[in-house]
Write a protein that holds these residues in place. Structure first.
Motif, PDB file in Angstrom:
ATOM      1  N   GLU A 339     -37.424 -58.524 -29.373  1.00  0.00           N
ATOM      2  CA  GLU A 339     -37.793 -57.211 -29.889  1.00  0.00           C
ATOM      3  C   GLU A 339     -37.434 -57.132 -31.365  1.00  0.00           C
ATOM      4  OE1 GLU A 339     -35.911 -54.207 -27.565  1.00  0.00           O
ATOM      5  OE2 GLU A 339     -36.858 -54.827 -25.678  1.00  0.00           O
ATOM      6  N   ALA A 340     -38.076 -56.219 -32.053  1.00  0.00           N
ATOM      7  CA  ALA A 340     -37.863 -56.074 -33.493  1.00  0.00           C
ATOM      8  C   ALA A 340     -36.409 -55.735 -33.800  1.00  0.00           C
ATOM      9  CB  ALA A 340     -38.779 -54.989 -34.054  1.00  0.00           C
ATOM     10  N   GLY A 341     -35.894 -56.358 -34.852  1.00  0.00           N
ATOM     11  CA  GLY A 341     -34.520 -56.097 -35.273  1.00  0.00           C
ATOM     12  C   GLY A 341     -34.393 -56.151 -36.782  1.00  0.00           C
ATOM     13  N   ALA A 342     -35.284 -55.433 -37.466  1.00  0.00           N
ATOM     14  CA  ALA A 342     -35.333 -55.496 -38.924  1.00  0.00           C
ATOM     15  C   ALA A 342     -34.018 -55.080 -39.563  1.00  0.00           C
ATOM     16  CB  ALA A 342     -36.477 -54.619 -39.440  1.00  0.00           C
ATOM     17  N   GLU A 343     -33.273 -54.188 -38.897  1.00  0.00           N
ATOM     18  CA  GLU A 343     -32.018 -53.698 -39.469  1.00  0.00           C
ATOM     19  C   GLU A 343     -30.910 -54.754 -39.467  1.00  0.00           C
ATOM     20  OE1 GLU A 343     -32.349 -51.775 -35.297  1.00  0.00           O
ATOM     21  OE2 GLU A 343     -33.650 -52.720 -36.784  1.00  0.00           O
ATOM     22  N   LEU A 344     -31.157 -55.900 -38.849  1.00  0.00           N
ATOM     23  CA  LEU A 344     -30.142 -56.953 -38.823  1.00  0.00           C
ATOM     24  C   LEU A 344     -29.806 -57.474 -40.218  1.00  0.00           C
ATOM     25  CD1 LEU A 344     -31.078 -58.912 -35.595  1.00  0.00           C
ATOM     26  CD2 LEU A 344     -28.798 -58.056 -36.165  1.00  0.00           C
ATOM     27  N   ALA A 345     -30.749 -57.396 -41.166  1.00  0.00           N
ATOM     28  CA  ALA A 345     -30.451 -57.821 -42.535  1.00  0.00           C
ATOM     29  C   ALA A 345     -29.388 -56.922 -43.147  1.00  0.00           C
ATOM     30  CB  ALA A 345     -31.719 -57.804 -43.385  1.00  0.00           C
ATOM     31  N   VAL A 346     -29.470 -55.619 -42.858  1.00  0.00           N
ATOM     32  CA  VAL A 346     -28.471 -54.669 -43.356  1.00  0.00           C
ATOM     33  C   VAL A 346     -27.131 -54.910 -42.674  1.00  0.00           C
ATOM     34  CG1 VAL A 346     -27.894 -52.233 -43.628  1.00  0.00           C
ATOM     35  CG2 VAL A 346     -30.274 -52.973 -43.830  1.00  0.00           C
TER      36      VAL A 346
END
Length: 399
Positions: A339-346
């Motif tokens: 699943e999408a986890g774009a906030e992992l970079a933050v």
């Protein structure tokens, strides 16, 4: 720091860096971060590398720019070095990967007109490719999000699925306007997509059969990152054209379009050019980069680091239901989530790791420097693995 005077073209993380050393960056508050992104595959030698620093300072004290109206010895030296390491014959220098790909596209079109006598030359490009943001390279790119709002796009591109040889063959056999195939050996922006081992070999065969140019975009995969100086060297083939940039200058803007054989003499005086391309300063930095990669055997180092990091992630994240895939070639590394986890970079930045998430928000992309130490590689594996586990458990991430 206020950014009101800047066009709003980037979603920036809330951190500003003051200096770097090796694999580490230090922000304006004194915090340190392990740089597992290398400025998006740019700083392959890490930050403040002494050879690059010395080359830039020494050249800047002598001469930064003249013009391509005159002979530039540093440019000739760099061209010779690149042809030796690549097996290509000639080089055009520019300032970026997009410009290098633009040169390759122009070269292919001119080849179509002059050699194949085709009035409307077309180039086969791939789904999910990324070749740049100029109008021609944006049109070649297979990302509708990047293209939206910039129509009409440049014509002359025919798209095929990545890693599908038969689709390319079918287009080449049925479209009489095809003059070239343009492809990334490893797709970067779409999430470190690695094709079948013989994919490039089969594309080479198709191009040979039909007298087409094979253009390889190694803007991201070149300069040692894949475990060879260029990724196509894993396949023991030569493209007709190869482009590179990013890691070539270790942060100094420079791009290159290399050609051999029937492609080598297509561009002639007046057909293409660049004001800044191949200036003495950029070439001095790039010479230091190429020499360091070769002398310190950093291609081999990238391959061994890859094995260590991938083995570590596979051990730490084995049987994790939220992991779709763990893959890589050299130091092009990816962990794909279900699943999408774009906030992992933050969240990774909070833990002192710099990486990014691409591929529709599902792929954690890591492009660490070729000079990373074993202990830094282990720190990357352990920290990112713990972060993913915490994230998947929906627990708060603490400093």
């Amino acid at each position: 720091m206020p950014q009101d005077s800047l066009m709003n073209t980037y979603n920036r993380l809330s951190v500003a860096f003051e200096h770097g050393e090796g694999s580490w960056l230090f922000d304006t508050d004194g915090n340190k971060y392990l740089d597992a992104l290398s400025g998006i595959a740019v700083c392959g030698l890490g930050h403040s590398h002494p050879a690059v620093t010395h080359a830039i300072c020494d050249q800047a004290s002598k001469l930064i720019h003249t013009s391509n109206l005159y002979t530039i010895p540093r440019q000739q030296e760099l061209a010779k070095r690149l042809t030796q390491v690549s097996g290509m014959e000639s080089v055009f220098f520019c300032n970026s990967g997009a410009e290098a790909n633009e040169a390759a596209i122009k070269l292919a079109r001119r080849y179509g007109h002059q050699v194949l006598n085709i009035e409307n030359p077309s180039i086969i490009v791939m789904d999910n490719a990324f070749h740049g943001r100029t109008m021609a390279t944006l049109s070649a790119t297979g990302n509708r999000g990047a293209q939206a709002g910039f129509e009409p796009l440049v014509s002359g591109f025919v798209r095929a699925p990545f890693d599908d040889v038969e689709a390319v063959r079918n287009i080449a056999e049925n479209n009489p306007n095809i003059v070239a195939v343009m492809v990334e050996p490893i797709q970067g922006e779409s999430g470190i997509r690695i094709p079948a081992d013989d994919y490039l070999n089969q594309l080479r065969d198709i191009c040979n059969e039909r007298n087409l140019l094979l253009i390889l975009d190694e803007v991201q995969s070149g300069n040692g990152r894949s475990g060879k100086y260029f990724a196509y060297q894993h396949n023991n083939i030569l493209p007709d054209v190869v482009t590179t940039a990013k890691g070539l200058g270790n942060g100094m803007p420079i791009g290159a379009c290399l050609a051999q054989g029937k492609a080598a003499g297509i561009l002639v005086p007046g057909s293409h050019g660049s004001t800044y391309g191949g200036n003495p300063l950029a070439c001095a930095a790039a010479l230091a980069v190429v020499d360091t990669i070769i002398e310190e055997k950093l291609c081999d180092r990238a391959a061994s680091l890859s094995e260590r990091i991938l083995a570590g992630f596979r051990q730490e994240l084995k049987d994790a239901p939220y992991i779709s895939d763990i893959r890589g070639k050299g130091l092009l590394l990816a962990i794909e989530l279900n699943e999408a986890g774009a906030e992992l970079a933050v969240l990774a930045k909070v833990k002192g790791i710099l990486l990014n998430v691409t591929g529709g928000g599902k792929v954690i992309r890591m492009l660490p420097p070729l000079t990373m130490t074993d202990s830094e590689a282990d720190l990357l594996v352990n920290t990112v693995s713990r972060l993913i586990k915490v994230y998947a458990a929906d627990e708060p991430v603490t400093q």
